[in-house]
Scaffold this motif. Structure first.
Motif, mmCIF file in Angstrom:
data_model
loop_
_atom_site.group_PDB
_atom_site.id
_atom_site.type_symbol
_atom_site.label_atom_id
_atom_site.label_comp_id
_atom_site.label_asym_id
_atom_site.label_seq_id
_atom_site.Cartn_x
_atom_site.Cartn_y
_atom_site.Cartn_z
ATOM 1 N N GLY A 155 -33.268 -2.539 13.920
ATOM 2 C CA GLY A 155 -33.641 -4.146 14.086
ATOM 3 C C GLY A 155 -35.066 -4.339 14.302
ATOM 4 O O GLY A 155 -35.792 -3.630 13.433
ATOM 5 N N ASN A 156 -35.458 -5.032 15.107
ATOM 6 C CA ASN A 156 -37.122 -5.250 15.024
ATOM 7 C C ASN A 156 -38.191 -3.983 15.195
ATOM 8 O O ASN A 156 -39.013 -3.964 14.334
ATOM 9 C CB ASN A 156 -37.231 -6.085 16.349
ATOM 10 N N ARG A 157 -37.522 -3.168 16.021
ATOM 11 C CA ARG A 157 -38.186 -1.898 16.168
ATOM 12 C C ARG A 157 -38.036 -0.918 15.119
ATOM 13 O O ARG A 157 -38.867 -0.387 14.546
ATOM 14 C CB ARG A 157 -37.932 -1.373 17.575
ATOM 15 N N TYR A 207 -33.076 -10.406 19.251
ATOM 16 C CA TYR A 207 -32.113 -9.304 19.335
ATOM 17 C C TYR A 207 -30.869 -9.480 18.541
ATOM 18 O O TYR A 207 -30.321 -10.592 18.593
ATOM 19 C CB TYR A 207 -31.903 -8.875 20.780
ATOM 20 N N GLU A 208 -30.274 -8.170 18.432
ATOM 21 C CA GLU A 208 -28.620 -8.384 17.868
ATOM 22 C C GLU A 208 -27.738 -8.273 19.011
ATOM 23 O O GLU A 208 -27.413 -7.382 19.397
ATOM 24 C CB GLU A 208 -28.508 -7.251 17.103
ATOM 25 N N GLY A 209 -27.483 -9.654 19.369
ATOM 26 C CA GLY A 209 -26.618 -9.983 20.732
ATOM 27 C C GLY A 209 -27.484 -9.955 21.926
ATOM 28 O O GLY A 209 -28.805 -9.823 21.959
ATOM 29 N N PRO A 210 -26.940 -10.315 23.134
ATOM 30 C CA PRO A 210 -27.689 -10.559 24.275
ATOM 31 C C PRO A 210 -27.822 -9.142 24.957
ATOM 32 O O PRO A 210 -27.916 -9.134 26.422
ATOM 33 C CB PRO A 210 -26.605 -11.508 25.013
ATOM 34 N N TRP A 211 -27.949 -8.142 24.462
ATOM 35 C CA TRP A 211 -27.760 -6.626 25.211
ATOM 36 C C TRP A 211 -29.018 -6.595 26.202
ATOM 37 O O TRP A 211 -28.642 -6.083 27.451
ATOM 38 C CB TRP A 211 -27.631 -5.578 24.328
ATOM 39 N N ARG A 212 -30.174 -6.835 25.851
ATOM 40 C CA ARG A 212 -31.147 -6.860 26.530
ATOM 41 C C ARG A 212 -30.995 -7.591 27.869
ATOM 42 O O ARG A 212 -31.318 -7.242 29.143
ATOM 43 C CB ARG A 212 -32.679 -6.868 25.817
ATOM 44 N N ARG A 213 -30.729 -8.866 27.757
ATOM 45 C CA ARG A 213 -30.520 -10.001 28.690
ATOM 46 C C ARG A 213 -29.460 -9.562 29.849
ATOM 47 O O ARG A 213 -29.751 -9.494 31.135
ATOM 48 C CB ARG A 213 -30.518 -11.357 28.177
ATOM 49 N N LEU A 214 -28.508 -8.853 29.238
ATOM 50 C CA LEU A 214 -27.159 -8.450 30.070
ATOM 51 C C LEU A 214 -27.847 -7.503 31.037
ATOM 52 O O LEU A 214 -26.812 -7.190 32.224
ATOM 53 C CB LEU A 214 -26.145 -7.905 29.033
ATOM 54 N N TRP A 215 -28.832 -6.685 30.769
ATOM 55 C CA TRP A 215 -28.950 -5.506 31.834
ATOM 56 C C TRP A 215 -29.755 -6.383 33.203
ATOM 57 O O TRP A 215 -29.666 -5.620 34.019
ATOM 58 C CB TRP A 215 -30.203 -4.796 31.186
ATOM 59 N N HIS A 216 -30.073 -7.440 32.971
ATOM 60 C CA HIS A 216 -30.443 -8.352 34.068
ATOM 61 C C HIS A 216 -29.338 -8.781 35.021
ATOM 62 O O HIS A 216 -29.780 -9.215 36.263
ATOM 63 C CB HIS A 216 -31.421 -9.583 33.759
ATOM 64 N N THR A 217 -28.270 -8.679 34.381
ATOM 65 C CA THR A 217 -26.992 -8.840 35.279
ATOM 66 C C THR A 217 -26.355 -7.808 36.138
ATOM 67 O O THR A 217 -25.595 -7.540 36.882
ATOM 68 C CB THR A 217 -25.766 -9.526 34.485
ATOM 69 N N ARG A 218 -27.086 -6.403 35.758
ATOM 70 C CA ARG A 218 -26.350 -5.197 36.102
ATOM 71 C C ARG A 218 -27.300 -4.520 37.188
ATOM 72 O O ARG A 218 -26.728 -3.813 38.099
ATOM 73 C CB ARG A 218 -26.254 -4.167 34.992
ATOM 74 N N LEU A 219 -28.666 -4.481 37.057
ATOM 75 C CA LEU A 219 -29.567 -3.633 37.897
ATOM 76 C C LEU A 219 -30.499 -4.430 38.163
ATOM 77 O O LEU A 219 -31.023 -5.360 37.926
ATOM 78 C CB LEU A 219 -30.290 -2.596 37.085
ATOM 79 N N ARG A 220 -31.098 -3.961 39.566
ATOM 80 C CA ARG A 220 -32.234 -4.878 40.312
ATOM 81 C C ARG A 220 -33.577 -4.087 40.038
ATOM 82 O O ARG A 220 -34.489 -4.889 40.470
ATOM 83 C CB ARG A 220 -31.940 -5.062 41.665
ATOM 84 N N GLY A 221 -33.407 -2.971 39.593
ATOM 85 C CA GLY A 221 -34.820 -2.372 39.808
ATOM 86 C C GLY A 221 -35.539 -2.369 38.488
ATOM 87 O O GLY A 221 -35.582 -3.293 37.550
ATOM 88 N N ASP A 222 -36.558 -1.264 38.380
ATOM 89 C CA ASP A 222 -37.504 -1.433 37.094
ATOM 90 C C ASP A 222 -36.610 -0.636 35.824
ATOM 91 O O ASP A 222 -36.375 0.147 35.688
ATOM 92 C CB ASP A 222 -38.694 -0.414 37.462
ATOM 93 N N LEU A 223 -36.394 -1.893 34.946
ATOM 94 C CA LEU A 223 -35.701 -1.539 33.684
ATOM 95 C C LEU A 223 -36.396 -0.771 32.501
ATOM 96 O O LEU A 223 -35.953 -0.337 31.697
ATOM 97 C CB LEU A 223 -34.999 -2.670 33.043
#
Length: 474
Positions: free
Chosen positions: A83-85, A247-263
């Motif tokens: 992907g991008n990286r 991004y290839e899908g919303p995978w990075r944003r979805l981590w914001h629905t799972r954890l509260r800390g420093d990602l």
């Protein structure tokens, strides 16, 4: 089979059979019951000031601290994730001396075809292509002509890919974070020790010009006795996280629905850990984290995302800004911040202070005694001639993104592999820099209560040894 030089000590590090490692892994995981509660600890809590913790799991192999690569004339690289990286990094691998890209892998075939075309245009043989689903990397890792597997995929896949690479006898370099759970970090440490393969967090910010200059100044005693440092990933990513194409899908944003800390602690933690010789004479022993309400992504969605978009079904819990305080065994303090959900200029903070003065980045400025006596910030560039790292002196204008740090990172990694040198960082560093991901979440849920950071080195941290502040090879 690689072309390791006859008599090179790296030959003693040949990996055990895949079957024996799998058998040991299964037994150890079942016995230890590793999870968030298995935090590890230090055997010298009383003398170092470290908090009392659960026992560190027993070592299953031999330490990887100070273990060199096997010497080889050519480093054969397999790229997983384009992907991008990954698409940008393949250009840098192709620009390196003594490096061949022999395989490329991504479930999106068009990306593998684009990458393969780059390899051919660079004058190398066409690489093997793996694009048959999400698990085709497993076949790639079984190849006999791969020395290093480079992983640039969504975060939740990093652990499985690094694990598979080592089980197949490959060194592996992973974009951050190394894994998302403590038990996964421990398993990567154990696998690295048993397979004798290096598993490295490829932290490019450690190779920034400012970071490497501060590193050398710190080790030369310019800051006196080190007291505190700070690092961050404060980067407004709202537009990219809601982009349908970036991004290839919303995978990075979805981590914001799972954890509260420093990602994403690694960009800030890695450089400061280098300044303070964390895992090389000091170690991180605990972390206390605090988080704001999660409002930024929802407000951005309200203003910019049309009704009916799948993101409207998401509930965000990730703190808009997290602030963590890491305590070291020597009593030093490291402040970490993370904020990708609110409007602000980019900053990694990158600060270091000691008994003789302080450096702060963004913008770069410094104040040191006896050089400065007027209580005003001074010009950091005045220290370039004396303290710029040899990598930056030899590569004054390196190619690639992020100001050249990406190129210097992979140049140095593959240089170490070709010359049979010890890597600048190892699996213990990657695990330590990544541990704030689960631990900051646990601390925030516990209203800032300190969480012990495991001693992934199992006591090796007490031994001073080289790291990022390398000496130019002869």
């Amino acid at each position: 089979m690689n072309d390791a030089a006859p008599g090179n000590r790296g030959r003693a590090q040949d990996p055990p059979s895949r079957r024996s490692v799998l058998r040991t892994t299964a037994g150890a995981a079942g016995a230890a019951g590793l999870g968030l509660g298995a935090l590890g600890g230090t055997a010298a809590a009383a003398e170092t000031g470290a908090p009392e913790t659960t026992a560190t799991p027993p070592r299953q192999g031999r330490t990887m601290a100070g273990v060199p690569f096997e010497r080889r004339s050519t480093v054969r690289v397999a790229m997983v994730g384009l992907g991008n990286r990954g698409d940008g990094m393949i250009d840098l691998f192709l620009a390196l001396p003594g490096v061949r890209v022999v395989a490329v892998c991504d479930p999106v075939r068009a990306k593998t075809e684009r990458a393969a075309a780059k390899v051919v245009r660079a004058g190398q043989p066409s690489p093997a292509v793996y694009a048959n689903g999400e698990h085709d990397y497993e076949r790639l890792c079984e190849r006999g002509d791969v020395d290093l597997v480079y992983v640039a995929t969504p975060w939740d896949t990093h652990f499985a890919m690094a694990r598979t690479a080592m089980l197949n006898g490959k060194h592996v370099g992973v974009e951050c974070p190394l894994a998302m759970r403590l038990d996964e970090l421990w398993e990567l440490v154990d696998l690295s020790e048993r397979t004798r393969r290096h598993c490295m967090q490829l932290e490019n910010c450690c190779y920034g010009r400012n970071e490497m200059r501060v590193l050398r100044m710190a080790h030369a005693g310019k800051f006196g006795e080190l007291l505190h440092g700070a690092g961050a990933y404060n980067h407004d990513l709202r537009g990219l996280m809601f982009s349908p194409t970036y991004y290839e899908g919303p995978w990075r944003r979805l981590w914001h629905t799972r954890l509260r800390g420093d990602l994403y602690p690694n960009h800030g933690f890695g450089p400061v850990a280098g300044y303070m010789d964390v895992n090389r004479g000091d170690r991180a022993v605990s972390i206390s984290s605090f988080g704001t309400p999660a409002l930024g992504l929802a407000e951005y969605r309200e203003a910019n995302v049309p009704p009916g978009d799948p993101s409207w079904k998401e509930t965000y819990v990730e703190s808009d800004r997290t602030v963590s305080m890491v305590q070291t065994a020597k009593g030093r303090v490291i402040r970490l911040e993370h904020d990708v959900s609110t409007p602000h200029p980019y900053s990694r903070i990158n600060s270091l202070g000691g008994t003789k003065g302080v450096f702060e980045d963004y913008p770069a400025r410094i104040y040191l005694e006896p050089d400065h006596t007027d209580d005003r910030w001074a010009d950091f560039s005045a220290y370039a001639d004396e303290f710029d790292h040899w990598l930056w002196k030899e590569h004054a204008d390196p190619p690639g993104g992020h100001g050249g740090m990406d190129y210097l990172m992979v140049f140095r990694l593959t240089q170490c592999m070709r010359l049979g040198l010890v890597p600048d960082f190892d699996v213990y560093d990657g695990a330590t820099w990544t541990a704030p991901v689960p631990l900051s979440h646990a601390s925030i849920r516990a209203k800032g209560a300190p969480q012990p950071i495991p001693d992934f080195t199992r006591g090796e941290w007490r031994r001073a040894r080289p790291g990022l502040d390398s000496v130019r090879p002869a």
